[in-house]
Write a protein that holds these residues in place. Structure first.
Motif, PDB file in Angstrom:
ATOM      1  N   GLU A 118     -13.228  11.891  -7.324  1.00  0.00           N
ATOM      2  CA  GLU A 118     -14.127  11.639  -8.448  1.00  0.00           C
ATOM      3  C   GLU A 118     -13.810  10.282  -9.002  1.00  0.00           C
ATOM      4  OE1 GLU A 118     -14.474  14.598 -11.576  1.00  0.00           O
ATOM      5  OE2 GLU A 118     -14.129  16.112 -10.016  1.00  0.00           O
ATOM      6  N   HIS A 119     -14.697   9.806  -9.861  1.00  0.00           N
ATOM      7  CA  HIS A 119     -14.465   8.507 -10.472  1.00  0.00           C
ATOM      8  C   HIS A 119     -13.115   8.503 -11.187  1.00  0.00           C
ATOM      9  CE1 HIS A 119     -15.779   4.629 -11.791  1.00  0.00           C
ATOM     10  NE2 HIS A 119     -15.365   4.907 -13.012  1.00  0.00           N
ATOM     11  N   GLY A 120     -12.311   7.471 -10.963  1.00  0.00           N
ATOM     12  CA  GLY A 120     -11.036   7.369 -11.676  1.00  0.00           C
ATOM     13  C   GLY A 120      -9.930   8.216 -11.079  1.00  0.00           C
ATOM     14  N   GLN A 121     -10.204   8.795  -9.895  1.00  0.00           N
ATOM     15  CA  GLN A 121      -9.178   9.613  -9.258  1.00  0.00           C
ATOM     16  C   GLN A 121      -8.951   9.147  -7.832  1.00  0.00           C
ATOM     17  OE1 GLN A 121     -10.357  13.690  -9.321  1.00  0.00           O
ATOM     18  NE2 GLN A 121      -9.481  13.993 -11.344  1.00  0.00           N
ATOM     19  N   ILE A 122      -7.792   9.500  -7.322  1.00  0.00           N
ATOM     20  CA  ILE A 122      -7.483   9.138  -5.944  1.00  0.00           C
ATOM     21  C   ILE A 122      -6.656  10.270  -5.336  1.00  0.00           C
ATOM     22  CG2 ILE A 122      -5.368   7.808  -6.498  1.00  0.00           C
ATOM     23  CD1 ILE A 122      -8.077   6.450  -4.241  1.00  0.00           C
ATOM     24  N   ALA A 154       3.556  -0.370 -12.196  1.00  0.00           N
ATOM     25  CA  ALA A 154       3.625  -1.465 -13.158  1.00  0.00           C
ATOM     26  C   ALA A 154       2.533  -2.494 -12.913  1.00  0.00           C
ATOM     27  CB  ALA A 154       5.013  -2.118 -13.124  1.00  0.00           C
ATOM     28  N   LEU A 155       1.319  -1.964 -12.658  1.00  0.00           N
ATOM     29  CA  LEU A 155       0.180  -2.855 -12.430  1.00  0.00           C
ATOM     30  C   LEU A 155      -0.915  -2.561 -13.450  1.00  0.00           C
ATOM     31  CD1 LEU A 155      -0.402  -2.544  -8.559  1.00  0.00           C
ATOM     32  CD2 LEU A 155       0.471  -4.556  -9.759  1.00  0.00           C
ATOM     33  N   GLN A 156      -1.751  -3.544 -13.688  1.00  0.00           N
ATOM     34  CA  GLN A 156      -2.965  -3.299 -14.463  1.00  0.00           C
ATOM     35  C   GLN A 156      -3.894  -2.474 -13.574  1.00  0.00           C
ATOM     36  OE1 GLN A 156      -3.708  -4.138 -17.583  1.00  0.00           O
ATOM     37  NE2 GLN A 156      -1.624  -4.956 -17.736  1.00  0.00           N
ATOM     38  N   PRO A 157      -4.664  -1.539 -14.161  1.00  0.00           N
ATOM     39  CA  PRO A 157      -5.566  -0.753 -13.308  1.00  0.00           C
ATOM     40  C   PRO A 157      -6.436  -1.634 -12.407  1.00  0.00           C
ATOM     41  CG  PRO A 157      -5.528   0.144 -15.515  1.00  0.00           C
ATOM     42  CD  PRO A 157      -4.688  -1.104 -15.555  1.00  0.00           C
ATOM     43  N   SER A 158      -6.869  -2.775 -12.920  1.00  0.00           N
ATOM     44  CA  SER A 158      -7.749  -3.626 -12.103  1.00  0.00           C
ATOM     45  C   SER A 158      -7.011  -4.213 -10.893  1.00  0.00           C
ATOM     46  CB  SER A 158      -8.316  -4.751 -12.958  1.00  0.00           C
ATOM     47  OG  SER A 158      -7.240  -5.486 -13.511  1.00  0.00           O
ATOM     48  N   SER A 159      -5.689  -4.393 -11.023  1.00  0.00           N
ATOM     49  CA  SER A 159      -4.936  -4.969  -9.903  1.00  0.00           C
ATOM     50  C   SER A 159      -4.710  -3.956  -8.786  1.00  0.00           C
ATOM     51  CB  SER A 159      -3.576  -5.477 -10.360  1.00  0.00           C
ATOM     52  OG  SER A 159      -3.703  -6.182 -11.552  1.00  0.00           O
ATOM     53  N   LEU A 160      -4.941  -2.676  -9.123  1.00  0.00           N
ATOM     54  CA  LEU A 160      -4.749  -1.642  -8.107  1.00  0.00           C
ATOM     55  C   LEU A 160      -5.901  -1.665  -7.088  1.00  0.00           C
ATOM     56  CD1 LEU A 160      -2.776   0.792  -7.625  1.00  0.00           C
ATOM     57  CD2 LEU A 160      -4.526   2.220  -8.683  1.00  0.00           C
ATOM     58  N   GLU A 213       0.086  17.126  -4.017  1.00  0.00           N
ATOM     59  CA  GLU A 213      -1.156  16.999  -3.240  1.00  0.00           C
ATOM     60  C   GLU A 213      -2.276  16.314  -4.035  1.00  0.00           C
ATOM     61  OE1 GLU A 213      -1.834  18.718   0.412  1.00  0.00           O
ATOM     62  OE2 GLU A 213      -0.130  17.428   0.008  1.00  0.00           O
ATOM     63  N   GLY A 214      -2.073  16.146  -5.323  1.00  0.00           N
ATOM     64  CA  GLY A 214      -3.022  15.391  -6.128  1.00  0.00           C
ATOM     65  C   GLY A 214      -4.228  16.203  -6.533  1.00  0.00           C
ATOM     66  N   PRO A 215      -5.335  15.569  -6.920  1.00  0.00           N
ATOM     67  CA  PRO A 215      -5.523  14.121  -7.013  1.00  0.00           C
ATOM     68  C   PRO A 215      -4.738  13.489  -8.157  1.00  0.00           C
ATOM     69  CG  PRO A 215      -7.457  15.284  -7.835  1.00  0.00           C
ATOM     70  CD  PRO A 215      -6.521  16.325  -7.307  1.00  0.00           C
ATOM     71  N   SER A 216      -4.629  12.157  -8.095  1.00  0.00           N
ATOM     72  CA  SER A 216      -3.950  11.409  -9.143  1.00  0.00           C
ATOM     73  C   SER A 216      -4.965  10.572  -9.906  1.00  0.00           C
ATOM     74  CB  SER A 216      -2.954  10.421  -8.526  1.00  0.00           C
ATOM     75  OG  SER A 216      -2.030  11.060  -7.699  1.00  0.00           O
ATOM     76  N   PRO A 217      -4.777  10.484 -11.220  1.00  0.00           N
ATOM     77  CA  PRO A 217      -5.616   9.536 -11.965  1.00  0.00           C
ATOM     78  C   PRO A 217      -5.213   8.112 -11.553  1.00  0.00           C
ATOM     79  CG  PRO A 217      -4.460  11.077 -13.428  1.00  0.00           C
ATOM     80  CD  PRO A 217      -3.850  11.231 -12.085  1.00  0.00           C
ATOM     81  N   THR A 218      -6.167   7.269 -11.217  1.00  0.00           N
ATOM     82  CA  THR A 218      -5.823   5.920 -10.749  1.00  0.00           C
ATOM     83  C   THR A 218      -5.059   5.138 -11.810  1.00  0.00           C
ATOM     84  OG1 THR A 218      -8.188   5.627 -11.034  1.00  0.00           O
ATOM     85  CG2 THR A 218      -7.333   5.182  -8.871  1.00  0.00           C
ATOM     86  N   GLU A 275       0.844  -1.196   0.000  1.00  0.00           N
ATOM     87  CA  GLU A 275       0.000   0.000   0.000  1.00  0.00           C
ATOM     88  C   GLU A 275       0.882   1.251   0.000  1.00  0.00           C
ATOM     89  OE1 GLU A 275      -3.246  -2.500   2.575  1.00  0.00           O
ATOM     90  OE2 GLU A 275      -2.369  -0.729   3.501  1.00  0.00           O
ATOM     91  N   ARG A 276       2.029   1.153   0.656  1.00  0.00           N
ATOM     92  CA  ARG A 276       2.947   2.309   0.664  1.00  0.00           C
ATOM     93  C   ARG A 276       3.500   2.569  -0.738  1.00  0.00           C
ATOM     94  NH1 ARG A 276       6.245   0.650   6.088  1.00  0.00           N
ATOM     95  NH2 ARG A 276       4.395   0.602   7.404  1.00  0.00           N
ATOM     96  N   ARG A 277       3.658   1.524  -1.481  1.00  0.00           N
ATOM     97  CA  ARG A 277       4.101   1.728  -2.875  1.00  0.00           C
ATOM     98  C   ARG A 277       3.081   2.587  -3.598  1.00  0.00           C
ATOM     99  NH1 ARG A 277       4.384  -3.321  -5.975  1.00  0.00           N
ATOM    100  NH2 ARG A 277       4.956  -2.011  -7.745  1.00  0.00           N
ATOM    101  N   MET A 278       1.833   2.326  -3.291  1.00  0.00           N
ATOM    102  CA  MET A 278       0.798   3.117  -3.950  1.00  0.00           C
ATOM    103  C   MET A 278       0.833   4.570  -3.452  1.00  0.00           C
ATOM    104  SD  MET A 278      -3.232   2.438  -4.367  1.00  0.00           S
ATOM    105  CE  MET A 278      -4.315   3.836  -4.618  1.00  0.00           C
TER     106      MET A 278
END
Ligand SMILES: Nc1ncnc2c1ncn2[C@@H]1O[C@H](COP(=O)(O)OP(=O)(O)OP(=O)(O)O)[C@@H](O)[C@H]1O
Ligand SMILES: [Mg+2]
Length: 402
Positions: free
Chosen positions: A369-373, A346-352, A333-338, A321-324
């Motif tokens: 928002e959807h698709g953001q974190i 180096a992950l598939q979006p679904s693996s996140l 400060e973001g947000p970041s697109p997931t 989780e810290r890698r994330m």
């Protein structure tokens, strides 16, 4: 200056020496109070914002105002890790009985006696306390074991009895996004019924920025039930007041450059203002915080924040989780697109998904928002940057593994 006279109050939910800003929220609650006193209805209140902006302090202030108006109030704090629904309902019942005991000392109407009976039977059903209210249980009221039905009956009986005296029943819920969905659904449904039937019952809640979405996902009509207020950072003016007033009241002052340095470092966040103010006070000589004191205070205060406020949160995350969190910190400060965060790891979006869900669960991130974190903790990205080298998984003290 003397630490034992230090007026600042860094810490979770600690009442500040000077409750700055928030006039809009306090006025809105005052209006609610006044409407109740006039026998009129209003909406509940939901306060949302990032960590450390002052939601709990504000919720507590509203609670105090309600108590001063002789409402019947209960306050609960939701926790995800606790045993959930039953524990929360037991806490609710326990607080309710304690609060209701005060009423037994005044002259009671027949309706109030019945309401106390309902409280007693709700309490007996969830097995909270042995405190007696000195009335017979209202058998068949609020004791079915179905959260929604019971809460509705409880709210109806209690609110109608209080309404006779132009008072209200208030349930104050902190960290509401962490409430189990059954209790959340029951509270929203009770608020809905109360709004429609003019029962003086109000849910006053505080939580992270995703709370409004959690509420509407639980019951779609929640959107219209509450007065939603976003609690943010202070304007420069309010921040100045929060820093300056407590010192001035004790006969101390800041040089203009000290003020600038501390305010820039705090970035308008109430928690950081308290932390830097506290450090500046302790480091300064007699009655004046100089520019040099302020520079030292920023350094000391930041170390304090790093070893407490930020570190405790970082350590809640497992190494993956810290890698994330690190991948997110690249965006500041973001947000970041997931999708971008997944790519960096180096992950598939679904693996996140599982990491994202776990971090949301721990209250460290939220989806604006959807698709953001984004981080729920202001300044978390800068913390990760500052400690890039010593935050390595290898240097982990073993607080969490996956
Ligand atoms: N209006 C205010 N004026 C000055 N200081 C404040 C104000 N509100 C809060 N603070 C200070 O900010 C800090 C954080 O407040 P609080 O715990 O209420 O934040 P929070 O939003 O509930 O945070 P969390 O999400 O972590 O629970 C405390 O040290 C408090 O004294
Ligand atoms: Mg809080």
């Amino acid at each position: 200056m003397l630490p034992e006279q230090n007026p600042y109050s860094p810490g979770s939910g600690r009442r500040p020496p000077e409750l700055v800003g928030r006039t809009g929220e306090l006025e809105a609650f005052d209006t609610l109070r006044a409407r109740v006193a006039n026998g009129l209805g209003d909406r509940g209140v939901v306060l949302t914002g990032l960590r450390g902006v002052g939601k709990t302090v504000l919720l507590n202030e509203m609670h105090r105002m309600a108590d001063r108006s002789e409402w019947l109030t209960v306050r609960i704090e939701a926790r995800r890790d606790e045993t959930g629904a039953r524990a929360v309902r037991r806490a609710l019942a326990r607080e309710l009985v304690v609060s209701a005991r005060k009423l037994t000392r005044t002259r009671m109407t027949a309706r109030m006696r019945e309401a106390l009976g309902t409280i007693s039977s709700f309490n007996a059903k969830v097995g909270a306390t042995g405190i007696e209210l000195g009335v017979d249980l209202s058998l068949g009221r609020a004791d079915s074991g179905d959260a929604e039905v019971d809460l509705l009956e409880l709210v109806e009986d209690v609110a109608l009895a209080l309404g006779e005296g132009r008072r209200a029943f208030g349930v104050f819920v902190d960290e509401m996004q962490d409430l189990d969905s059954e209790t959340m659904g029951a509270l929203i449904a009770a608020q809905h019924a109360a709004n429609q039937r003019d029962w003086p019952f109000y849910v006053i809640a505080a939580g992270l920025p995703n709370l409004p979405r959690v509420l509407t996902e639980t019951r779609s009509y929640a959107e219209r039930l509450f007065n939603y207020r976003q609690i943010g950072k202070f304007s420069r003016e309010d921040a100045t007041q929060a820093l300056r007033e407590p010192a001035e009241r004790l006969g101390a002052e800041y040089s203009p450059d000290a003020l600038e340095i501390l305010l820039d470092a705090a970035g308008g966040y109430p928690y950081f203002i308290q932390e830097y103010g506290q450090a500046a006070w302790n480091l300064a000589g007699d009655r004046l915080v100089s520019g040099a004191d302020a520079v030292a205070a920023v350094q000391y205060g930041t170390e304090q924040l790093d070893s407490g406020f930020f570190r405790s949160r970082w350590h809640r995350a497992t190494p993956s989780e810290r890698r994330m969190l690190r991948a997110m910190a690249v965006d500041g400060e973001g947000p970041s697109p997931t999708a971008r965060v997944a790519q960096r790891m180096a992950l598939q979006p679904s693996s996140l998904g599982p990491y994202r869900a776990a971090l949301i669960n721990k209250g460290l991130v939220y989806a604006p928002e959807h698709g953001q974190i984004a981080f729920t903790v202001p300044g978390m990205a800068a913390y990760v940057d500052r400690h890039h080298d010593d935050l390595d998984d290898a240097a982990d003290d073993g607080a969490a593994t996956d």
